[in-house]
Scaffold this motif. Structure first.
Motif, PDB file in Angstrom:
ATOM      1  N   PRO A   1      47.787  58.044  -3.745  1.00 40.29           N
ATOM      2  CA  PRO A   1      46.662  57.110  -3.646  1.00 40.29           C
ATOM      3  C   PRO A   1      46.331  56.376  -4.939  1.00 40.29           C
ATOM      4  CG  PRO A   1      45.853  59.358  -3.759  1.00 40.29           C
ATOM      5  CD  PRO A   1      47.360  59.434  -3.625  1.00 40.29           C
ATOM      6  N   ASP A   2      46.867  56.830  -6.067  1.00 35.87           N
ATOM      7  CA  ASP A   2      46.623  56.112  -7.317  1.00 35.87           C
ATOM      8  C   ASP A   2      47.141  54.681  -7.233  1.00 35.87           C
ATOM      9  OD1 ASP A   2      49.167  57.603  -7.270  1.00 35.87           O
ATOM     10  OD2 ASP A   2      49.520  56.690  -9.235  1.00 35.87           O
ATOM     11  N   ARG A   3      48.115  54.434  -6.350  1.00 35.22           N
ATOM     12  CA  ARG A   3      48.680  53.086  -6.183  1.00 35.22           C
ATOM     13  C   ARG A   3      47.682  52.134  -5.510  1.00 35.22           C
ATOM     14  NH1 ARG A   3      52.225  56.313  -8.182  1.00 35.22           N
ATOM     15  NH2 ARG A   3      54.431  55.835  -8.187  1.00 35.22           N
ATOM     16  N   LEU A   4      46.645  52.685  -4.884  1.00 39.69           N
ATOM     17  CA  LEU A   4      45.650  51.846  -4.210  1.00 39.69           C
ATOM     18  C   LEU A   4      44.756  51.102  -5.188  1.00 39.69           C
ATOM     19  CD1 LEU A   4      44.433  54.212  -1.349  1.00 39.69           C
ATOM     20  CD2 LEU A   4      45.711  52.082  -1.067  1.00 39.69           C
ATOM     21  N   GLY A   5      44.532  51.675  -6.358  1.00 36.16           N
ATOM     22  CA  GLY A   5      43.639  51.054  -7.330  1.00 36.16           C
ATOM     23  C   GLY A   5      42.291  50.748  -6.705  1.00 36.16           C
ATOM     24  N   PRO A   6      41.815  49.509  -6.846  1.00 39.62           N
ATOM     25  CA  PRO A   6      40.494  49.145  -6.316  1.00 39.62           C
ATOM     26  C   PRO A   6      40.432  49.073  -4.787  1.00 39.62           C
ATOM     27  CG  PRO A   6      41.578  47.201  -7.213  1.00 39.62           C
ATOM     28  CD  PRO A   6      42.450  48.389  -7.556  1.00 39.62           C
ATOM     29  N   LEU A   7      41.574  49.181  -4.115  1.00 37.73           N
ATOM     30  CA  LEU A   7      41.593  49.126  -2.652  1.00 37.73           C
ATOM     31  C   LEU A   7      41.271  50.484  -2.017  1.00 37.73           C
ATOM     32  CD1 LEU A   7      44.767  46.917  -2.069  1.00 37.73           C
ATOM     33  CD2 LEU A   7      42.366  46.200  -2.128  1.00 37.73           C
ATOM     34  N   ALA A   8      41.167  51.538  -2.827  1.00 39.64           N
ATOM     35  CA  ALA A   8      40.864  52.871  -2.295  1.00 39.64           C
ATOM     36  C   ALA A   8      39.475  52.864  -1.650  1.00 39.64           C
ATOM     37  CB  ALA A   8      40.923  53.913  -3.399  1.00 39.64           C
ATOM     38  N   PRO A   9      39.366  53.343  -0.417  1.00 41.11           N
ATOM     39  CA  PRO A   9      38.053  53.395   0.240  1.00 41.11           C
ATOM     40  C   PRO A   9      37.100  54.322  -0.525  1.00 41.11           C
ATOM     41  CG  PRO A   9      39.827  53.788   1.813  1.00 41.11           C
ATOM     42  CD  PRO A   9      40.438  53.828   0.448  1.00 41.11           C
ATOM     43  N   GLU A  10      35.911  53.850  -0.781  1.00 42.08           N
ATOM     44  CA  GLU A  10      34.972  54.654  -1.575  1.00 42.08           C
ATOM     45  C   GLU A  10      34.472  55.888  -0.839  1.00 42.08           C
ATOM     46  OE1 GLU A  10      30.613  52.709  -1.226  1.00 42.08           O
ATOM     47  OE2 GLU A  10      32.057  51.508  -2.356  1.00 42.08           O
ATOM     48  N   ASN A  11      34.549  55.890   0.484  1.00 39.15           N
ATOM     49  CA  ASN A  11      34.098  57.054   1.253  1.00 39.15           C
ATOM     50  C   ASN A  11      35.218  58.037   1.576  1.00 39.15           C
ATOM     51  OD1 ASN A  11      31.375  56.346   1.378  1.00 39.15           O
ATOM     52  ND2 ASN A  11      31.764  54.941   3.069  1.00 39.15           N
ATOM     53  N   ALA A  12      36.384  57.838   0.962  1.00 41.56           N
ATOM     54  CA  ALA A  12      37.536  58.695   1.247  1.00 41.56           C
ATOM     55  C   ALA A  12      37.337  60.102   0.701  1.00 41.56           C
ATOM     56  CB  ALA A  12      38.794  58.082   0.642  1.00 41.56           C
ATOM     57  N   LEU A  13      38.047  61.024   1.312  1.00 42.53           N
ATOM     58  CA  LEU A  13      38.136  62.397   0.827  1.00 42.53           C
ATOM     59  C   LEU A  13      39.407  62.485  -0.001  1.00 42.53           C
ATOM     60  CD1 LEU A  13      37.483  65.466   0.813  1.00 42.53           C
ATOM     61  CD2 LEU A  13      38.771  65.612   2.963  1.00 42.53           C
ATOM     62  N   MET A  14      39.306  62.966  -1.230  1.00 41.94           N
ATOM     63  CA  MET A  14      40.471  63.135  -2.100  1.00 41.94           C
ATOM     64  C   MET A  14      40.890  64.595  -2.084  1.00 41.94           C
ATOM     65  SD  MET A  14      42.605  61.754  -4.143  1.00 41.94           S
ATOM     66  CE  MET A  14      43.885  62.444  -5.165  1.00 41.94           C
ATOM     67  N   LEU A  15      42.138  64.855  -1.733  1.00 42.57           N
ATOM     68  CA  LEU A  15      42.702  66.199  -1.787  1.00 42.57           C
ATOM     69  C   LEU A  15      43.823  66.175  -2.813  1.00 42.57           C
ATOM     70  CD1 LEU A  15      42.963  67.159   2.004  1.00 42.57           C
ATOM     71  CD2 LEU A  15      41.104  67.672   0.399  1.00 42.57           C
ATOM     72  N   ASP A  16      43.667  66.954  -3.864  1.00 37.25           N
ATOM     73  CA  ASP A  16      44.674  67.002  -4.917  1.00 37.25           C
ATOM     74  C   ASP A  16      45.380  68.354  -4.858  1.00 37.25           C
ATOM     75  OD1 ASP A  16      46.031  65.857  -7.134  1.00 37.25           O
ATOM     76  OD2 ASP A  16      44.869  67.139  -8.469  1.00 37.25           O
ATOM     77  N   PHE A  17      46.689  68.325  -4.637  1.00 35.04           N
ATOM     78  CA  PHE A  17      47.498  69.533  -4.491  1.00 35.04           C
ATOM     79  C   PHE A  17      48.224  69.851  -5.791  1.00 35.04           C
ATOM     80  CE2 PHE A  17      46.979  67.902  -0.264  1.00 35.04           C
ATOM     81  CZ  PHE A  17      46.907  69.019   0.548  1.00 35.04           C
ATOM     82  N   ALA A  18      48.282  71.136  -6.123  1.00 32.63           N
ATOM     83  CA  ALA A  18      49.047  71.577  -7.293  1.00 32.63           C
ATOM     84  C   ALA A  18      49.768  72.869  -6.944  1.00 32.63           C
ATOM     85  CB  ALA A  18      48.109  71.802  -8.486  1.00 32.63           C
ATOM     86  N   THR A  19      50.984  73.001  -7.448  1.00 33.65           N
ATOM     87  CA  THR A  19      51.735  74.232  -7.236  1.00 33.65           C
ATOM     88  C   THR A  19      51.222  75.309  -8.183  1.00 33.65           C
ATOM     89  OG1 THR A  19      53.422  73.491  -8.790  1.00 33.65           O
ATOM     90  CG2 THR A  19      53.823  73.042  -6.466  1.00 33.65           C
ATOM     91  N   ASP A  20      51.465  76.540  -7.821  1.00 33.74           N
ATOM     92  CA  ASP A  20      51.093  77.676  -8.661  1.00 33.74           C
ATOM     93  C   ASP A  20      52.328  78.066  -9.471  1.00 33.74           C
ATOM     94  OD1 ASP A  20      50.884  80.601  -9.339  1.00 33.74           O
ATOM     95  OD2 ASP A  20      48.899  80.304  -8.465  1.00 33.74           O
ATOM     96  N   PRO A  21      52.204  78.169 -10.790  1.00 30.86           N
ATOM     97  CA  PRO A  21      53.388  78.479 -11.596  1.00 30.86           C
ATOM     98  C   PRO A  21      53.961  79.879 -11.341  1.00 30.86           C
ATOM     99  CG  PRO A  21      51.410  78.492 -12.947  1.00 30.86           C
ATOM    100  CD  PRO A  21      51.006  77.999 -11.595  1.00 30.86           C
TER     101      PRO A  21
END
Length: 157
Positions: free
Chosen positions: A112-132
């Motif tokens: 979603p970083d590619r959306l820039g200013p087009l990202a909906p302001e009411n969106a839910l952001m889910l950020d995934f990370a692996t466990d080392p």
């Protein structure tokens, strides 16, 4: 608006699939879920299970890395699953019709970083990370500003 955040540990691919299905039940047209994280962090796995949970007859849900957008008809209406990894300009996003889909469909957006200013302001952001230390474990950080996300996420936590 102030952002709210919730951190979860998903201990297996099955836990990620269960979370995806549960969140899918709370979505409706006009909802947008932005899926962040590195390659291999679980974004597509999450999206696949969310989409399949809303299909009358589950079918294969491939990654949209090369098609950019895949559209699915579900019992809740259209789901647009997009992968913006290969995009480099905002006008490419508008050409896909994604900004219109934000208003009428359930949208799942990888990179979603590619959306820039087009990202909906009411969106839910889910950020995934692996466990080392645990290959199948994912650390998930949910962030939102719209109060509509508070109840479903706190219920799922």
């Amino acid at each position: 608006m102030t952002a709210t955040a919730l951190k979860l540990i998903l201990n297996s691919p099955q836990a990620t699939a269960h979370f995806a299905s549960s969140l899918g039940a709370a979505l409706s047209p006009g909802d947008c879920v932005l899926l962040g994280g590195a390659i291999g962090s679980g974004k597509t796995h999450f999206a696949r299970h969310l989409i399949q949970s809303l299909m009358a007859i589950p079918e294969d849900v491939p990654s949209p890395t090369f098609t950019l957008v895949q559209v699915y008809d579900t019992k809740k209406g259209e789901i647009w699953h997009s992968d913006l990894y290969r995009l480099t300009a905002l006008d490419e996003i508008e050409e896909l019709g994604l900004t219109e889909a934000f208003e009428t469909a359930i949208c799942l957006v990888e990179w979603p970083d590619r959306l820039g200013p087009l990202a909906p302001e009411n969106a839910l952001m889910l950020d995934f990370a692996t466990d080392p230390d645990q290959e199948e474990t994912r650390h998930l950080t949910a962030t939102w500003t719209n109060p509509k996300w508070s109840k479903p996420l706190e219920t799922l936590a």
